[in-house]
Design a protein around this motif. Structure first.
Motif, PDB file in Angstrom:
ATOM      1  N   SER A  90       1.548  -1.363  -6.382  1.00  0.00           N
ATOM      2  CA  SER A  90       0.892  -1.188  -5.083  1.00  0.00           C
ATOM      3  C   SER A  90      -0.482  -0.548  -5.224  1.00  0.00           C
ATOM      4  O   SER A  90      -0.763   0.166  -6.202  1.00  0.00           O
ATOM      5  N   ARG A  91      -1.298  -0.775  -4.229  1.00  0.00           N
ATOM      6  CA  ARG A  91      -2.576  -0.066  -4.142  1.00  0.00           C
ATOM      7  C   ARG A  91      -2.294   1.328  -3.589  1.00  0.00           C
ATOM      8  O   ARG A  91      -1.796   1.479  -2.470  1.00  0.00           O
ATOM      9  N   ALA A  92      -2.590   2.348  -4.381  1.00  0.00           N
ATOM     10  CA  ALA A  92      -2.326   3.734  -3.983  1.00  0.00           C
ATOM     11  C   ALA A  92      -3.602   4.364  -3.431  1.00  0.00           C
ATOM     12  O   ALA A  92      -4.665   4.289  -4.059  1.00  0.00           O
ATOM     13  N   VAL A  93      -3.490   4.971  -2.266  1.00  0.00           N
ATOM     14  CA  VAL A  93      -4.641   5.602  -1.614  1.00  0.00           C
ATOM     15  C   VAL A  93      -4.264   7.036  -1.265  1.00  0.00           C
ATOM     16  O   VAL A  93      -3.284   7.272  -0.557  1.00  0.00           O
ATOM     17  N   GLU A  94      -5.028   7.988  -1.792  1.00  0.00           N
ATOM     18  CA  GLU A  94      -4.738   9.401  -1.550  1.00  0.00           C
ATOM     19  C   GLU A  94      -5.633   9.928  -0.428  1.00  0.00           C
ATOM     20  O   GLU A  94      -6.857   9.738  -0.451  1.00  0.00           O
ATOM     21  N   PHE A  95      -5.012  10.598   0.532  1.00  0.00           N
ATOM     22  CA  PHE A  95      -5.738  11.169   1.667  1.00  0.00           C
ATOM     23  C   PHE A  95      -5.896  12.669   1.451  1.00  0.00           C
ATOM     24  O   PHE A  95      -4.916  13.414   1.460  1.00  0.00           O
ATOM     25  N   THR A  96      -7.126  13.075   1.235  1.00  0.00           N
ATOM     26  CA  THR A  96      -7.415  14.492   1.044  1.00  0.00           C
ATOM     27  C   THR A  96      -8.402  14.921   2.137  1.00  0.00           C
ATOM     28  O   THR A  96      -8.220  14.584   3.289  1.00  0.00           O
ATOM     29  N   ARG A  97      -9.428  15.648   1.748  1.00  0.00           N
ATOM     30  CA  ARG A  97     -10.389  16.104   2.748  1.00  0.00           C
ATOM     31  C   ARG A  97     -11.576  15.156   2.852  1.00  0.00           C
ATOM     32  O   ARG A  97     -11.926  14.466   1.897  1.00  0.00           O
ATOM     33  N   LEU A 123       0.840  -1.198   0.000  1.00  0.00           N
ATOM     34  CA  LEU A 123       0.000   0.000   0.000  1.00  0.00           C
ATOM     35  C   LEU A 123       0.871   1.243   0.000  1.00  0.00           C
ATOM     36  O   LEU A 123       1.909   1.285   0.678  1.00  0.00           O
ATOM     37  N   LEU A 124       0.439   2.270  -0.715  1.00  0.00           N
ATOM     38  CA  LEU A 124       1.082   3.579  -0.705  1.00  0.00           C
ATOM     39  C   LEU A 124       0.028   4.596  -0.290  1.00  0.00           C
ATOM     40  O   LEU A 124      -0.916   4.874  -1.035  1.00  0.00           O
ATOM     41  N   LEU A 125       0.163   5.141   0.921  1.00  0.00           N
ATOM     42  CA  LEU A 125      -0.795   6.114   1.447  1.00  0.00           C
ATOM     43  C   LEU A 125      -0.190   7.499   1.321  1.00  0.00           C
ATOM     44  O   LEU A 125       0.818   7.813   1.963  1.00  0.00           O
ATOM     45  N   SER A 126      -0.788   8.357   0.499  1.00  0.00           N
ATOM     46  CA  SER A 126      -0.226   9.683   0.249  1.00  0.00           C
ATOM     47  C   SER A 126      -1.152  10.777   0.742  1.00  0.00           C
ATOM     48  O   SER A 126      -2.370  10.630   0.740  1.00  0.00           O
ATOM     49  N   GLY A 127      -0.561  11.883   1.168  1.00  0.00           N
ATOM     50  CA  GLY A 127      -1.329  13.026   1.646  1.00  0.00           C
ATOM     51  C   GLY A 127      -0.436  13.945   2.461  1.00  0.00           C
ATOM     52  O   GLY A 127       0.632  13.545   2.919  1.00  0.00           O
ATOM     53  N   LEU A 128      -0.874  15.184   2.647  1.00  0.00           N
ATOM     54  CA  LEU A 128      -0.082  16.151   3.391  1.00  0.00           C
ATOM     55  C   LEU A 128      -0.306  15.994   4.895  1.00  0.00           C
ATOM     56  O   LEU A 128      -1.067  15.145   5.347  1.00  0.00           O
ATOM     57  N   ARG A 129       0.372  16.815   5.668  1.00  0.00           N
ATOM     58  CA  ARG A 129       0.270  16.762   7.129  1.00  0.00           C
ATOM     59  C   ARG A 129      -1.185  16.872   7.577  1.00  0.00           C
ATOM     60  O   ARG A 129      -1.933  17.701   7.069  1.00  0.00           O
ATOM     61  N   GLY A 130      -1.555  16.051   8.553  1.00  0.00           N
ATOM     62  CA  GLY A 130      -2.888  16.147   9.142  1.00  0.00           C
ATOM     63  C   GLY A 130      -4.001  15.540   8.321  1.00  0.00           C
ATOM     64  O   GLY A 130      -5.176  15.700   8.654  1.00  0.00           O
ATOM     65  N   ALA A 131      -3.646  14.818   7.231  1.00  0.00           N
ATOM     66  CA  ALA A 131      -4.681  14.276   6.350  1.00  0.00           C
ATOM     67  C   ALA A 131      -5.207  12.921   6.809  1.00  0.00           C
ATOM     68  O   ALA A 131      -6.194  12.434   6.261  1.00  0.00           O
ATOM     69  N   GLY A 132      -4.537  12.290   7.785  1.00  0.00           N
ATOM     70  CA  GLY A 132      -5.043  11.033   8.327  1.00  0.00           C
ATOM     71  C   GLY A 132      -4.243   9.798   7.962  1.00  0.00           C
ATOM     72  O   GLY A 132      -4.670   8.681   8.245  1.00  0.00           O
ATOM     73  N   LYS A 133      -3.051   9.972   7.365  1.00  0.00           N
ATOM     74  CA  LYS A 133      -2.251   8.809   6.945  1.00  0.00           C
ATOM     75  C   LYS A 133      -1.790   7.988   8.146  1.00  0.00           C
ATOM     76  O   LYS A 133      -1.919   6.759   8.158  1.00  0.00           O
ATOM     77  N   THR A 134      -1.227   8.666   9.154  1.00  0.00           N
ATOM     78  CA  THR A 134      -0.727   7.952  10.331  1.00  0.00           C
ATOM     79  C   THR A 134      -1.860   7.249  11.071  1.00  0.00           C
ATOM     80  O   THR A 134      -1.711   6.110  11.533  1.00  0.00           O
ATOM     81  N   SER A 135      -3.004   7.913  11.158  1.00  0.00           N
ATOM     82  CA  SER A 135      -4.164   7.285  11.799  1.00  0.00           C
ATOM     83  C   SER A 135      -4.593   6.034  11.050  1.00  0.00           C
ATOM     84  O   SER A 135      -4.986   5.028  11.655  1.00  0.00           O
ATOM     85  N   MET A 136      -4.515   6.070   9.730  1.00  0.00           N
ATOM     86  CA  MET A 136      -4.869   4.883   8.952  1.00  0.00           C
ATOM     87  C   MET A 136      -3.875   3.753   9.192  1.00  0.00           C
ATOM     88  O   MET A 136      -4.261   2.583   9.331  1.00  0.00           O
ATOM     89  N   ALA A 162       3.079  -1.347   4.059  1.00  0.00           N
ATOM     90  CA  ALA A 162       2.383  -0.085   3.795  1.00  0.00           C
ATOM     91  C   ALA A 162       3.338   1.073   4.040  1.00  0.00           C
ATOM     92  O   ALA A 162       3.959   1.159   5.108  1.00  0.00           O
ATOM     93  N   PHE A 163       3.461   1.950   3.051  1.00  0.00           N
ATOM     94  CA  PHE A 163       4.268   3.165   3.165  1.00  0.00           C
ATOM     95  C   PHE A 163       3.336   4.370   3.210  1.00  0.00           C
ATOM     96  O   PHE A 163       2.298   4.390   2.543  1.00  0.00           O
TER      97      PHE A 163
END
Length: 391
Positions: free
Chosen positions: A210-217, A50-63, A187-188
């Motif tokens: 990889s399955r890419a997942v973008e974290f936005t709003r 998995l590749l989880l992308s997004g800026l600070r505070g978008a929820g990547k670490t929580s995921m 997962a990165f």
């Protein structure tokens, strides 16, 4: 667990702090459901990496934390690290030996008899007979730990050359472990441009699938769900005006949703209902906090040229016309469009109709404008009413 006392609600159920799990996770339900199946049924499919992308505070670490919880619930071994310097050494010299130390003594006897590890009299890891590769370590603990599989999560991937080289080396070892039949999910998480750079490294070909997942709003209904259900877990409710106000202020930014909920909760701990007055106070504190704590760091992460581009955008309160940015930068379209595309790929900016762009992060533009507008407090002399006495 949220604790309350009669007539009072002292402990906020909202979790705006870094690395704290939200009680209600908004968005990405499909990913969570799919990963629940992966860990329960070993049906890895497209989700082995998995590749989880997004800026600070978008929820990547929580995921990542939610994935770790799901893995543990299904008896998977979890290895969680960040991509800071020394990643490979931490894994081989500290984390893997720590896992081995937690194995039953009978298993340690077996590992010792196989010549894989040496143990002290107290059956703690003493030394390694030979220098082994991480792929061999992963295969060994997968076979002898009793776990149904291994989840490896690596947060805060950076495109710095040294750190990226180390992360790609770990990825290479994981790919070899997978090829040996080790049940492993990796997962990165990081900013998209950094993850894209990881994919360009040697020996990371397998990650390109990889399955890419973008974290936005979050969407407005998702923001509502997080605020409403989290408050109910803590034993309180929002009135409708307060809830609608907080949804609008949050603009779906996950960190701000938690922060606003927390500030609204603490405004009047005696009331079972959180009202509009509490929501308005949360707005005052929350927007300032998100600009000071998050937007300032988001902006500082950028190069000088990227910052210059965003300053040219921030002149506009709403969306910006590319032609106006070209004029403000006294540049030419091809050059400006190069930075436009880079900032869109990074998640800072989003297209908003033909020839227009806007900030993708709420309050980033307001933060940039605030840097150019010193507050009255900065010019005030706090000692004006207390002049020094004559000597």
């Amino acid at each position: 667990m949220i604790q309350t006392t009669s007539g009072s609600h002292p402990n906020s159920p909202f979790t705006p702090g870094y690395g704290r799990r939200p009680l209600v996770y908004g968005g990405h339900e499909n990913l969570l459901e799919d990963m629940r199946t992966v860990f329960a049924e070993h049906d890895l499919g497209e989700s082995q990496s998995l590749l989880l992308s997004g800026l600070r505070g978008a929820g990547k670490t929580s995921m990542l934390q939610r994935l770790q919880d799901l893995a543990r619930e299904n008896d998977w071994l979890v290895i969680s690290e960040d991509a800071s310097a020394g990643l490979h050494k931490r894994l081989t010299a500290s984390i893997v030996p720590g896992i081995v130390n937690d194995l039953p003594q009978a298993t340690k006897v077996e590992l010792s008899s196989l010549g894989l590890w040496h143990f002290s009299a107290e059956w703690q890891v003493d030394r390694r007979p030979v220098r082994t590769l991480l792929r061999q370590d992963l295969a060994t603990i997968a076979e002898h730990s009793g776990a149904r599989g291994i989840l490896l999560t690596i947060d805060e991937v950076s495109s710095g050359k040294t750190r990226l080289r180390e992360v790609s080396a770990v990825a290479r070892e994981v790919s070899h472990a997978m090829a040996q039949g080790v049940e492993i999910v990796i997962a990165f998480a990081g900013i998209k441009v950094d993850l894209d750079e990881l994919l360009r490294q040697d020996h990371t070909t397998f990650l390109r699938r990889s399955r890419a997942v973008e974290f936005t709003r979050l969407s407005p209904p998702e923001a509502r769900q997080v605020l409403d259900e989290t408050a109910k877990i803590g034993g309180r409710t929002f009135d409708e005006d307060a809830l609608r106000h907080l949804i609008a202020v949050s603009q779906g930014y996950p960190f701000l949703v938690q922060l606003l909920g927390h500030y609204a909760w603490t405004h009047d701990l005696e009331s079972p209902t959180i009202d509009l007055k509490a929501a308005e106070e949360a707005q005052r504190r929350g927007v300032k906090a998100v600009m000071d704590r998050v937007m300032s760091k988001v902006f500082a992460d950028l190069s000088e040229k990227d910052q210059e581009f965003l300053r040219a955008m921030a002149v506009d309160e709403d969306r910006s016309r590319i032609g106006d940015i070209v004029d403000r930068l006294d540049s030419y379209s091809q050059y400006v469009n190069g930075y436009r595309n880079r900032l869109i790929d990074s998640g800072y900016v989003e297209a908003d109709g033909h020839g227009y762009i806007r900030f993708a992060l709420p309050y980033l533009g307001a933060y940039i404008r605030s840097m150019a507008e010193p507050s009255a407090a900065e010019h005030a002399d706090a000692w004006a009413d207390f002049p020094p006495p004559s000597l």
